[in-house]
Design a protein around this motif. Structure first.
Motif, PDB file in Angstrom:
ATOM      1  N   ALA A 144       0.830  -1.204   0.000  1.00  0.00           N
ATOM      2  CA  ALA A 144       0.000   0.000   0.000  1.00  0.00           C
ATOM      3  C   ALA A 144       0.866   1.256   0.000  1.00  0.00           C
ATOM      4  CB  ALA A 144      -0.937  -0.009   1.199  1.00  0.00           C
ATOM      5  N   LEU A 145       1.894   1.306   0.852  1.00  0.00           N
ATOM      6  CA  LEU A 145       2.763   2.483   0.890  1.00  0.00           C
ATOM      7  C   LEU A 145       3.535   2.659  -0.406  1.00  0.00           C
ATOM      8  CD1 LEU A 145       3.972   2.282   4.577  1.00  0.00           C
ATOM      9  CD2 LEU A 145       2.927   4.280   3.511  1.00  0.00           C
ATOM     10  N   ASN A 146       3.839   1.568  -1.094  1.00  0.00           N
ATOM     11  CA  ASN A 146       4.575   1.673  -2.353  1.00  0.00           C
ATOM     12  C   ASN A 146       3.727   2.192  -3.509  1.00  0.00           C
ATOM     13  OD1 ASN A 146       7.184   0.980  -1.578  1.00  0.00           O
ATOM     14  ND2 ASN A 146       6.814  -1.207  -1.788  1.00  0.00           N
ATOM     15  N   THR A 147       2.435   2.407  -3.288  1.00  0.00           N
ATOM     16  CA  THR A 147       1.612   3.030  -4.321  1.00  0.00           C
ATOM     17  C   THR A 147       1.714   4.550  -4.309  1.00  0.00           C
ATOM     18  OG1 THR A 147      -0.371   3.144  -2.921  1.00  0.00           O
ATOM     19  CG2 THR A 147      -0.059   1.135  -4.223  1.00  0.00           C
ATOM     20  N   LEU A 148       2.342   5.118  -3.273  1.00  0.00           N
ATOM     21  CA  LEU A 148       2.479   6.569  -3.186  1.00  0.00           C
ATOM     22  C   LEU A 148       3.715   7.018  -3.955  1.00  0.00           C
ATOM     23  CD1 LEU A 148       1.660   7.183   0.578  1.00  0.00           C
ATOM     24  CD2 LEU A 148       0.165   7.592  -1.377  1.00  0.00           C
ATOM     25  N   PRO A 149       3.598   8.027  -4.812  1.00  0.00           N
ATOM     26  CA  PRO A 149       4.784   8.513  -5.519  1.00  0.00           C
ATOM     27  C   PRO A 149       5.821   9.069  -4.553  1.00  0.00           C
ATOM     28  CG  PRO A 149       2.913   9.997  -5.844  1.00  0.00           C
ATOM     29  CD  PRO A 149       2.389   8.777  -5.166  1.00  0.00           C
ATOM     30  N   GLY A 150       7.091   8.722  -4.795  1.00  0.00           N
ATOM     31  CA  GLY A 150       8.173   9.199  -3.947  1.00  0.00           C
ATOM     32  C   GLY A 150       8.445   8.362  -2.726  1.00  0.00           C
ATOM     33  N   VAL A 151       7.655   7.297  -2.511  1.00  0.00           N
ATOM     34  CA  VAL A 151       7.799   6.461  -1.328  1.00  0.00           C
ATOM     35  C   VAL A 151       8.262   5.067  -1.743  1.00  0.00           C
ATOM     36  CG1 VAL A 151       6.602   5.415   0.636  1.00  0.00           C
ATOM     37  CG2 VAL A 151       6.011   7.734  -0.091  1.00  0.00           C
ATOM     38  N   SER A 164      12.118   4.591   2.704  1.00  0.00           N
ATOM     39  CA  SER A 164      12.669   5.898   2.352  1.00  0.00           C
ATOM     40  C   SER A 164      11.575   6.734   1.713  1.00  0.00           C
ATOM     41  CB  SER A 164      13.855   5.761   1.384  1.00  0.00           C
ATOM     42  OG  SER A 164      13.424   5.239   0.140  1.00  0.00           O
ATOM     43  N   ILE A 165      11.642   8.041   1.950  1.00  0.00           N
ATOM     44  CA  ILE A 165      10.752   9.009   1.303  1.00  0.00           C
ATOM     45  C   ILE A 165      11.648   9.994   0.559  1.00  0.00           C
ATOM     46  CG2 ILE A 165       8.947  10.738   1.613  1.00  0.00           C
ATOM     47  CD1 ILE A 165       8.276   9.432   4.280  1.00  0.00           C
ATOM     48  N   ARG A 166      11.532   9.999  -0.759  1.00  0.00           N
ATOM     49  CA  ARG A 166      12.375  10.865  -1.584  1.00  0.00           C
ATOM     50  C   ARG A 166      13.854  10.690  -1.235  1.00  0.00           C
ATOM     51  NH1 ARG A 166       9.253  16.717  -1.968  1.00  0.00           N
ATOM     52  NH2 ARG A 166       7.493  16.006  -3.246  1.00  0.00           N
ATOM     53  N   ARG A 207      -5.706   5.008   8.600  1.00  0.00           N
ATOM     54  CA  ARG A 207      -5.366   6.129   7.732  1.00  0.00           C
ATOM     55  C   ARG A 207      -3.883   6.432   7.885  1.00  0.00           C
ATOM     56  NH1 ARG A 207      -8.200  11.154   6.058  1.00  0.00           N
ATOM     57  NH2 ARG A 207      -6.758  12.900   6.110  1.00  0.00           N
ATOM     58  N   ILE A 208      -3.243   6.787   6.760  1.00  0.00           N
ATOM     59  CA  ILE A 208      -1.825   7.151   6.768  1.00  0.00           C
ATOM     60  C   ILE A 208      -1.638   8.424   5.959  1.00  0.00           C
ATOM     61  CG2 ILE A 208       0.520   6.440   6.169  1.00  0.00           C
ATOM     62  CD1 ILE A 208      -0.371   3.550   6.291  1.00  0.00           C
ATOM     63  N   GLU A 209      -0.950   9.394   6.542  1.00  0.00           N
ATOM     64  CA  GLU A 209      -0.515  10.579   5.811  1.00  0.00           C
ATOM     65  C   GLU A 209       1.007  10.564   5.723  1.00  0.00           C
ATOM     66  OE1 GLU A 209      -1.946  14.403   7.001  1.00  0.00           O
ATOM     67  OE2 GLU A 209      -3.988  13.664   7.372  1.00  0.00           O
ATOM     68  N   VAL A 210       1.539  10.780   4.521  1.00  0.00           N
ATOM     69  CA  VAL A 210       2.980  10.810   4.306  1.00  0.00           C
ATOM     70  C   VAL A 210       3.367  12.210   3.864  1.00  0.00           C
ATOM     71  CG1 VAL A 210       4.918   9.870   3.018  1.00  0.00           C
ATOM     72  CG2 VAL A 210       3.034   8.365   3.709  1.00  0.00           C
ATOM     73  N   LEU A 211       4.168  12.894   4.680  1.00  0.00           N
ATOM     74  CA  LEU A 211       4.647  14.239   4.378  1.00  0.00           C
ATOM     75  C   LEU A 211       6.015  14.105   3.715  1.00  0.00           C
ATOM     76  CD1 LEU A 211       2.441  14.554   6.556  1.00  0.00           C
ATOM     77  CD2 LEU A 211       3.753  16.441   7.489  1.00  0.00           C
ATOM     78  N   LYS A 212       6.103  14.511   2.463  1.00  0.00           N
ATOM     79  CA  LYS A 212       7.301  14.265   1.668  1.00  0.00           C
ATOM     80  C   LYS A 212       8.221  15.483   1.666  1.00  0.00           C
ATOM     81  CE  LYS A 212       4.465  12.738  -1.582  1.00  0.00           C
ATOM     82  NZ  LYS A 212       3.941  12.206  -2.853  1.00  0.00           N
TER      83      LYS A 212
END
Length: 753
Positions: A144-151, A164-166, A207-212
């Motif tokens: 699921a987390l790998n569907t977010l761009p940059g993650v 890793s994030i970016r 719910r998950i929020e990822v601040l890049k």
């Protein structure tokens, strides 16, 4: 006389009418997002007669005036399910709106202390809601987390996470570092800079929020960003839930939970158990956990919450393979070679137990002032028989975070000023022994490392004329390590890093209701964690410096075609100084060094299209042009090489189908470009493509009973790939093969009471 009598008669008649008229009532109703628990501004309110009642304010509140015993109101907000409720004096005045699964409307986020619409936030924030998390087997955070761009999230073996994030996992031979993680507003990242994210069961996350990008202006240390995890909240009805999943390679997962909700409290209690034999030899995993999250709404001003997390995790570590071993048999563990024992003979594994207790209070003093304060206690006990030694850790810690907000409004603009502090302190008691085939041997080192982190921050948000939104913030950060080596010749050393100020300024222009553009400049820093200052090879590295960097970012987000197409595009340039990278000794021990500078330029694109009420198409693309600058070590110049452990191009594509009859299906495709495995860029892992799918049927069989049955497939193309490479590994032992084609299925049963 007759006139006086008539006047008296009319007066008594009128008084009698007023006496019989129904009483006039006024009460305040507050609206909240059912998952994030944030106030919803702009909710449209209408009464039962069809009369428009206005919209909710920034606190999600609106007054209701009515006659009689009760009134029916209807609440609606784009992106949320419409809800109708009867309200009357003395009954529920908190109403929770649930996000729609069939609309692509506005979303509310909490990152950077904003608590507002994403279209008004000048930052790149990735969001995973409950339906995003449930696209897969419901047992793992990784896909699921790998569907977010940059993650990028990696799993070297079941239960062994890196993230890793970016950026790169160069600093993380194991564990999650350089990313600040919060669990229900309480720091999950410990004072040493490490996060045991593998202790969190997916069933405990709603719910998950990822601040890049650098988030130091609010969240302190970490150039990689921040992750905000929330437990599921506000169920539709009090319920018991039982979910079971079985699958290939011995997968078995069970979740038992109870959820209750009323005007005065919300409680979520969950027990979970997951185990798997694993694809590779020596990759068994077992995890059990209990999570209790409860909210008490003492009045409209105060909410008190308590969080208890206990996790008992065991997983084996098969070790990295050379390319020849990987091609010959990717499922094997690192073998024994001559006198160098392998993972099986050394019984390489990790035993991890964590207990965390947190208490928080949200208090609204008035319409202008609010405060949120949280404190926690935590203890982690770890044992790690590895190929080269046997390590035991005991890590108690405590800390807290307090944020005060002031909202203001005048004739020209309105806004919010936030300020607060965060403090964490912990002690890592680390004993390292020889490993004699999985048993403790001679004591090698006996260390205690104390970590103290202090963060003070402030931020001002201004809603300016012409739909401009300005954010200015910054934080002051201090970190101290004290190192005590016990024994006959005891050594006491201390390292206090220079205080760091991390500012951020961002400006957003809301061009219209469907389009926003923003730009930001932010500074970030990331000091070495305890695991980097005191690595597995046993030294205490005073020479290791914090990473520091400046990020420039622009973005545009909005919707087209009457909100059928939603897009979010961000481009950034991040220059990191004193980059920390992994090194390994000849016998495989980790140590860390600063590697000059890196230039990290990237582009992230996320699109979502509502094909029909039942079908959503989504895709995202990540471009990462990351390179070393001024990096010379051991007489070799790596300047201009690609940053180790990063993939230049990544693509995700998916389809989500939900029918009104209860049938649903998800299809996902992921492309990951090749990844360089060493700083010299002489070795690289091949690119790979992953295809997966899930089908299911959910039905409310009665007023009290609901069922959800599902089945799925991962890696349908049966690709051989490594998900969690050991970077800069001695002898080229980079590869940790992920599972081939595998299947799963399960059921979720809900009983509402």
């Amino acid at each position: 006389m007759k006139t006086q009598i008539s006047t008296i008669f009319i007066l008594f008649f009128c008084l009698d009418i007023f006496a019989q008229a129904p009483p006039r009532h006024t009460l305040t109703v507050e609206t909240y997002d059912s998952q994030s628990m944030t106030a919803l501004r702009g909710v449209s309110v209408s009464y039962s007669a069809g009369t428009q009642g206005g919209v909710s304010n920034f606190r999600g509140a609106f007054p209701i005036k009515f006659s009689g015993d009760s009134v029916e109101i209807t609440l609606s907000l784009v992106g949320y399910q419409k809800i109708t409720r009867w309200v009357k004096p003395g009954t529920a005045t908190r109403i929770y709106l649930k996000e729609s699964d069939t609309q692509l409307g506005e979303v509310q986020v909490t990152g950077y202390e904003n608590h507002r619409k994403l279209s008004e936030i000048p930052a790149s924030i990735g969001l995973l809601k409950s339906n995003d998390l449930e696209r897969y087997s419901n047992t793992n955070l990784v896909p699921a987390l790998n569907t977010l761009p940059g993650v990028r999230m990696e799993e070297r073996s079941p239960g062994s996470y890196r993230m890793s994030i970016r950026g790169s996992t160069l600093r993380s031979p194991f564990g999650v570092r350089n990313v600040k993680v919060y669990w229900n507003e309480i720091p999950l990242t410990d004072p040493s800079g490490n996060t045991y994210l593998n202790q969190i069961e997916l069933g405990n996350v709603g719910r998950i929020e990822v601040l890049k990008g650098p988030a130091g202006s609010i969240y302190g240390a970490g150039t990689g960003g921040a992750i905000l995890l929330d437990s599921p909240k506000a169920p539709e009805a009090d319920q018991l839930q039982a979910r079971t999943t079985v699958g290939s390679f011995g997968l078995f997962s069970m979740n038992l939970g109870i959820k209750t909700h009323s005007e005065k409290q919300t409680t979520f209690l969950n027990y979970s158990k997951t185990q798997a034999d694993g694809y590779r030899t020596q990759s068994t995993m077992k995890r059990e956990g209990i999570n209790l999250q409860t909210y008490f709404y003492t009045d409209l001003k105060r909410t008190i919450s308590a969080n208890l997390l206990y996790s008992d995790l065991f997983y084996q570590t098969p070790g990295g393979l050379t390319l020849a071993q990987y091609k010959a048999n990717p499922a094997q563990a690192r073998p024994t070679v001559n006198t160098a024992l392998g993972a099986v003979d050394q019984k390489a594994a990790i035993y991890l137990k964590t207990l965390q207790l947190g208490i928080a209070q949200n208090y609204d003093f008035n319409e202008h002032w609010t405060n949120r304060t949280a404190i926690y206690l935590s203890q982690t006990k770890a044992e790690n028989p590895s190929i080269r030694n046997f390590e035991r850790r005991l890590e108690p810690s405590w800390g807290g975070r307090s944020v005060t907000n002031y909202r203001f409004e005048n004739g020209l603009f309105q806004g919010k000023i936030s300020g607060g502090i965060e403090y964490q302190q912990g002690v890592s008691s680390i004993k390292t022994y020889g490993n004699k085939r999985g048993n403790v041997d001679t004591l090698q080192t006996d260390d205690e490392v104390t970590a103290r982190q202090f963060l003070a921050f402030a931020q001002a948000e201004f809603d300016l004329p012409q739909n401009f939104f300005l954010t200015i913030g910054g934080s002051y950060n201090r970190l101290n390590y004290s190192f005590l080596r016990l024994g006959k010749n005891a050594i006491l050393q201390e390292k206090t890093f220079d205080p760091v100020f991390s500012p951020r300024i961002a400006l957003l222009k809301k061009i219209n209701s469907s389009l926003s553009a923003y730009g930001s400049i932010s500074n970030g820093f990331s000091p070495p964690s305890v695991a980097e200052v005191r690595p597995s090879e046993g030294s205490f590295n005073f020479a290791l410096n914090p990473e520091k960097g400046t990020n420039y970012e622009v973005g545009i987000r909005g919707n087209l075609l009457r909100q059928r197409l939603v897009f979010d595009i961000a481009a950034y340039s991040f220059r990191l100084r004193e980059t920390i990278v992994t090194r390994r000794t000849d016998d495989g021990a980790d140590y860390f060094a600063n590697a000059g500078n890196t230039s990290q330029k990237g582009l992230e694109i996320a699109l979502k299209y509502l094909v029909s009420k039942s079908l959503i198409f989504w895709t995202n693309y990540t471009l990462q042009e990351y390179k070393f600058e001024n990096y010379v070590t051991g007489g070799k110049d790596y300047s201009g090489n690609r940053l180790t452990g990063t993939s230049p191009n990544n693509v995700n594509i998916g389809l989500d189908f939900n029918s009104s009859g209860g049938f649903y299906a998800n299809a996902t495709f992921q492309f990951t470009d090749k990844i360089y495995l060493n700083d010299a860029n002489t070795d690289a892992a091949d690119s790979y493509q992953l295809l997966g799918g899930k089908i299911g049927y959910q039905k409310k069989l009665s007023k009290h009973f609901k069922i959800n049955a599902f089945a799925g497939i991962d890696n349908a193309l049966d690709v051989t790939y490594s998900l969690g490479n050991d970077l800069n590994a001695t002898g080229g032992r980079y590869y940790n093969a992920a599972a081939g084609r595998n299947y799963y299925g399960g059921t979720t049963l809900n009983w509402m009471f």
